[in-house]
Design a protein around this motif. Structure first.
Motif, PDB file in Angstrom:
ATOM      1  N   TYR A 153       2.089  -1.428   0.014  1.00  0.00           N
ATOM      2  CA  TYR A 153       0.951  -2.091  -0.642  1.00  0.00           C
ATOM      3  C   TYR A 153      -0.273  -2.160   0.268  1.00  0.00           C
ATOM      4  CZ  TYR A 153       4.002  -3.231  -4.484  1.00  0.00           C
ATOM      5  OH  TYR A 153       4.835  -3.138  -5.554  1.00  0.00           O
ATOM      6  N   ILE A 202      -0.949  -9.885  -4.366  1.00  0.00           N
ATOM      7  CA  ILE A 202       0.191  -9.202  -3.748  1.00  0.00           C
ATOM      8  C   ILE A 202       0.228  -9.519  -2.259  1.00  0.00           C
ATOM      9  CG2 ILE A 202       1.199  -6.957  -3.205  1.00  0.00           C
ATOM     10  CD1 ILE A 202       0.625  -6.072  -5.885  1.00  0.00           C
ATOM     11  N   GLY A 261      -1.613  -4.693  -9.455  1.00  0.00           N
ATOM     12  CA  GLY A 261      -1.561  -3.614  -8.473  1.00  0.00           C
ATOM     13  C   GLY A 261      -0.185  -3.422  -7.868  1.00  0.00           C
ATOM     14  N   GLY A 262       0.827  -4.102  -8.412  1.00  0.00           N
ATOM     15  CA  GLY A 262       2.199  -3.884  -7.953  1.00  0.00           C
ATOM     16  C   GLY A 262       2.756  -2.596  -8.529  1.00  0.00           C
ATOM     17  N   ASP A 263       3.764  -2.053  -7.885  1.00  0.00           N
ATOM     18  CA  ASP A 263       4.257  -0.735  -8.280  1.00  0.00           C
ATOM     19  C   ASP A 263       5.724  -0.828  -8.709  1.00  0.00           C
ATOM     20  OD1 ASP A 263       4.874   1.851  -8.635  1.00  0.00           O
ATOM     21  OD2 ASP A 263       4.429   2.513  -6.589  1.00  0.00           O
ATOM     22  N   LEU A 285       8.213   1.329  -6.878  1.00  0.00           N
ATOM     23  CA  LEU A 285       8.697   0.866  -5.568  1.00  0.00           C
ATOM     24  C   LEU A 285      10.022   0.136  -5.736  1.00  0.00           C
ATOM     25  CD1 LEU A 285       8.291   0.421  -2.525  1.00  0.00           C
ATOM     26  CD2 LEU A 285       7.098  -1.694  -3.098  1.00  0.00           C
ATOM     27  N   HIS A 337      -3.705  -0.944  -1.275  1.00  0.00           N
ATOM     28  CA  HIS A 337      -4.791  -1.902  -1.501  1.00  0.00           C
ATOM     29  C   HIS A 337      -5.390  -2.399  -0.194  1.00  0.00           C
ATOM     30  CE1 HIS A 337      -2.947  -1.757  -5.375  1.00  0.00           C
ATOM     31  NE2 HIS A 337      -1.892  -2.438  -5.004  1.00  0.00           N
ATOM     32  N   SER A 344       1.639 -12.886  -2.054  1.00  0.00           N
ATOM     33  CA  SER A 344       3.068 -12.841  -2.378  1.00  0.00           C
ATOM     34  C   SER A 344       3.851 -12.423  -1.136  1.00  0.00           C
ATOM     35  CB  SER A 344       3.344 -11.845  -3.504  1.00  0.00           C
ATOM     36  OG  SER A 344       2.663 -12.205  -4.675  1.00  0.00           O
ATOM     37  N   GLU A 352      -5.242  -7.847  -6.781  1.00  0.00           N
ATOM     38  CA  GLU A 352      -4.407  -7.224  -5.745  1.00  0.00           C
ATOM     39  C   GLU A 352      -4.148  -8.178  -4.581  1.00  0.00           C
ATOM     40  OE1 GLU A 352      -6.419  -2.954  -6.838  1.00  0.00           O
ATOM     41  OE2 GLU A 352      -6.738  -3.797  -4.837  1.00  0.00           O
ATOM     42  N   PHE A 390       5.133  -8.853  -6.770  1.00  0.00           N
ATOM     43  CA  PHE A 390       5.535  -7.664  -6.010  1.00  0.00           C
ATOM     44  C   PHE A 390       5.532  -6.388  -6.854  1.00  0.00           C
ATOM     45  CE2 PHE A 390       7.850 -11.193  -3.913  1.00  0.00           C
ATOM     46  CZ  PHE A 390       7.128 -11.188  -2.739  1.00  0.00           C
ATOM     47  N   PHE A 391       5.992  -6.490  -8.098  1.00  0.00           N
ATOM     48  CA  PHE A 391       6.161  -5.269  -8.895  1.00  0.00           C
ATOM     49  C   PHE A 391       5.335  -5.322 -10.184  1.00  0.00           C
ATOM     50  CE2 PHE A 391      10.323  -5.947  -6.709  1.00  0.00           C
ATOM     51  CZ  PHE A 391      10.138  -4.966  -5.749  1.00  0.00           C
ATOM     52  N   ASP A 392       4.310  -6.186 -10.217  1.00  0.00           N
ATOM     53  CA  ASP A 392       3.553  -6.378 -11.447  1.00  0.00           C
ATOM     54  C   ASP A 392       2.370  -5.408 -11.495  1.00  0.00           C
ATOM     55  OD1 ASP A 392       2.145  -7.210 -13.571  1.00  0.00           O
ATOM     56  OD2 ASP A 392       1.771  -9.254 -12.854  1.00  0.00           O
TER      57      ASP A 392
END
Lengths: 229, 543
Positions: free
Chosen positions: A48, A159, B239-241, B244, A52, A162, A156, B233-235
């Motif tokens: 990530y 994340i 921008g989560g992937d 992944l 980003h 997070s 972003e 994390f995965f959203d």
């Protein structure tokens, strides 16, 4: 049979040397699983960060590097006192073991206190009736404006936080597990359970503590420093 | 070789102590193996009940038995229970726990209390998952793919994820215990090159357990954090992937397939050698191929993701690496075949299972090569071809090896002989039932029937009915051993210390072994599998 009589030698080992070897190999294998455990999380961070970079830089800038740095020093100091406790155990200095373990626990608790202070600043604004300024907990109330971000970059940044809460939280959890463990070792040391010949538990607790410190040594630059400027 | 031991000891690990406390607080690796035997068998039959419902539902093209949502929960429950609570722990936790200390001449595993703790963790995870299923289950599939599992699923995902997370540590700690045990507790003279191949296979398995399982643990934790605290994390919205997640998940879950199959290969190496009455062919190659499989297993995960959106160059590399797994796998099959060559083969039940394993593993392994091909994989991805392929590996191979091993060491574990006629009959029934269930699924998948679908076009009905009929035969085949093995514990004939006879230190201990395993630590002077010598010695004593 004096080793067995003293209660230190478990029935299925031939001698204390074999027992020490098994315990120490077991601890290293355990730490290996821990590396992989954190490794999955770090992988997510690396991916990530690459995807980003702007949001992550803004996130890093918002964290206080001075508090993070002070906490890093506290933790390294606790590793030093831990190493002294292991040295004291090898030298058979019972009171020095207890003293240095107590210092380690004190420094570890201080670290967690500072961490809790940092968390509080980011989480407390998320509760109540709003307007939730400076709320940095990922979710509906996340305040991207506090990071001078908007739109996709702002989302972003969630994340980044997070990962911040996840990684530092998992690290803090390992410390919370470690502190009672150190207290238990200190209590046993005070009762004279460890000798220069048999102090494997002190060594293993030391290995664990150093591992947790090393995780932080990686976390500090990744979260607080990279991309600030 | 030590001298013979009284075949029927009055005191052994089973009657050393009585009462539930003596079982639930035991640190004896043999008793812990029995605890695992009971728990994994229970989970196997619950998971099997889910399979029965799935196959019943698919007898009719329109699927009239259960609703769409229920069907999703059925295949998820079946997958979660069978993979995490049966296939992964079965052979290591039951046979491995019982046999590893015996085979290396030790009194116990390196960390007996940790061993018991692992069982409790397993039970705690199982209770969490069963509770999630009891509350209505979950519908994500055992793979928990994001963002469905994190954002959209309305079912008991967190509870089940927590159960799998917890059970994962049981697997990690068992692997850790085995690694340390094999390193530090080998009897004098038992060098690495004299270790039974069962031990080598479990050593390789333990490496995967220790290195792979933490990664799936953290991955599942991320899913749970995302559901509980809205972490992103995965959203994709933030921008989560989601891809992944698939990388992290398969980084463990592909090697997990080898956690399931490697111990089975270890069992088969023992069985083939014993019932061919020969030295094993290519000892070093079989041992080395276990380690090679463990190593390569970590480099192939993305072959599950050829249609998930990945660079074509990455896909090509993962395809090529996946083909590499075929080499150590083939080394094993060829060495077993060469061991059979000119052996005096006897057709006892464990050997029937070993033959079943070799044949079914070959089919499962070769169809795996189809799936490693980039083009062909696109055609059969998410069809019944995949379902058939992995059931040939997991059920056709691993369960065959597990049952073969259970029969082979049953006299050692219980001190009783199982009824040979019933055992042979049920082995044949299982073999026939298995193939009738899963061969048609290869055809179905190749013709384009997608997996995990609630209904299908009417032209697929004949093959589906065949599969369901096979499943009922297979189910009956699994129930028969349950009955006669339980019967034999009370009414079976007493077993000698070495009934087959076989090489290996475990056969020098009494049947069943005393709590301390050996009266004094054995000393090893020869290679493993010296059958010519064992038979010559037996010849002399009889003359």
């Amino acid at each position: 049979m004096s080793e067995a009589a003293s209660g230190r030698l478990a029935h299925h080992f031939a001698d204390l040397g074999q027992q020490r070897e098994a315990a120490s190999l077991g601890m290293w294998v355990f730490l290996l699983t821990e590396v992989l455990f954190f490794g999955g999380f770090f992988t997510a961070y690396v991916v990530y960060r690459g995807l980003h970079p702007e949001a992550f830089a803004a996130g890093s800038r918002h964290l206080s590097w001075s508090i993070g740095f002070a906490n890093t020093l506290v933790l390294i100091a606790s590793s030093f006192t831990m190493a002294l406790a292991v040295w004291a155990a090898a030298a058979g200095k019972r009171r020095a073991i207890v003293f240095h373990l107590a210092l380690t626990i004190l420094l570890g608790t201080a670290f967690l206190g500072v961490k809790a202070f940092e968390y509080h600043g980011k989480i407390a604004p998320c509760f109540g009736d709003g307007p939730y300024a400076e709320c940095l907990l990922p979710g509906e109330r996340f305040d991207a404006a506090a990071l001078h971000l908007e739109g996709d970059r702002g989302r972003e940044a969630q994340i980044f936080f997070s990962l911040y809460f996840g990684l530092t939280g998992l690290h803090a959890f390992h410390m919370i597990v470690g502190l009672p463990l150190l207290a238990f070792i200190a209590w046993n040391a005070a009762r004279g359970r460890y000798t220069p010949e048999w102090h494997t538990p002190v060594e293993l607790a030391g290995l664990y503590w150093h591992f947790v410190d090393i995780v932080w040594i990686f976390l500090f630059p990744l979260l607080y420093l990279i991309g600030r400027h | 070789m030590t001298t013979a031991i009284a075949p029927h000891p009055t005191r052994h690990y089973l009657n050393a102590d009585y009462g539930w406390k003596s079982w639930l607080l035991t640190t004896d690796h043999k008793r812990i193996a029995i605890l695992y035997l009971v728990s994994v068998t229970l989970m196997f039959f619950i998971g099997g009940a889910y399979a029965v419902l799935i196959r019943l539902h698919l007898v009719e093209p329109t699927g009239s038995l259960v609703s769409r949502d229920t069907f999703n929960k059925l295949f998820t429950g079946h997958g979660v229970l069978m993979i995490f609570f049966f296939m992964i722990p079965a052979i290591p936790s039951v046979l491995g726990n019982f046999l590893i200390p015996l085979m290396i001449g030790a009194k116990d595993v390196a960390f007996p209390r940790l061993n018991l703790f692992s069982w409790y963790i397993y039970v705690a995870g199982a209770v969490l998952v069963l509770y999630a299923l009891f509350l209505g289950g979950l519908d994500t599939g055992w793979t928990f793919y994001t963002p469905y599992s994190t954002v959209f699923a309305q079912t008991n995902v967190v509870l089940a994820a927590l159960g799998i997370f917890v059970t994962g540590f049981s697997s990690i700690l068992t692997g850790l215990n085995f690694i340390v045990t094999i390193h530090t507790l080998r009897a004098p003279g038992l060098t690495w090159s004299r270790l039974p191949l069962f031990i080598w296979a479990h050593y390789a398995t333990a490496i995967i357990q220790v290195l792979g399982t933490p990664v799936v643990a953290i991955t599942i934790l991320l899913v749970a954090l995302e559901r509980l605290f809205h972490f992103g994390f995965f959203d994709p919205n933030r921008g989560g992937d989601p891809v992944l997640f698939q990388h992290l998940f398969w980084f463990y879950s592909h090697p997990a397939v080898y956690i399931m199959i490697l111990p089975g290969m270890g069992v088969v190496s023992e069985l083939v050698t014993c019932f061919s009455r020969k030295r094993v062919f290519g000892y070093g190659f079989i041992a080395g191929s276990s380690l090679a499989i463990a190593g390569i297993s970590f480099l192939v995960w993305a072959h599950h993701m050829f249609v998930s959106g990945m660079s074509v160059y990455a896909a090509m590399i993962f395809s090529a690496l996946s083909f590499l797994v075929a080499i150590p796998s083939a080394i094993k099959v060829f060495n077993w075949t060469a061991t059979l060559y000119r052996g005096s083969i006897s057709w006892q039940t464990p050997m029937l299972y070993a033959f079943g394993f070799i044949g079914l593993f070959t089919v499962g392994g070769l169809t795996g090569l189809f799936l490693a091909c980039l083009g062909l994989d696109v055609h059969v991805t998410d069809t019944y071809f995949i379902v058939a392929h992995f059931h040939y590996i997991m059920v056709g191979s691993t369960v065959m090896a597990y049952l073969g091993g259970l029969h082979f060491w049953w006299p050692k574990i219980t001190g009783k002989l199982y009824p040979e006629w019933w055992a042979r009959v049920s082995a044949v029934i299982i073999y026939i039932g298995f193939n009738l269930t899963f061969l048609p699924q290869f055809v179905l998948g190749y013709l384009g029937m997608p997996r995990r679908y609630f209904s299908y076009p009417p032209e697929f009905q004949v093959l589906n009915v065949m599969s369901s009929a096979g499943a009922s035969i297979l189910g009956a085949g699994y129930l028969i051993p349950m009955v006669y093995l339980a019967w034999s514990m009370r009414y079976g004939k007493s077993a000698a210390a070495n009934p087959w006879p076989a090489t290996g230190l475990e056969w020098q201990a009494a049947s069943p072994p005393p709590t301390a395993n050996f009266p004094r630590t054995p000393v090893v002077h020869e290679e493993a599998y010296d059958y010519p010598r064992l038979l010559a010695e037996r010849e002399e004593t009889h003359v």
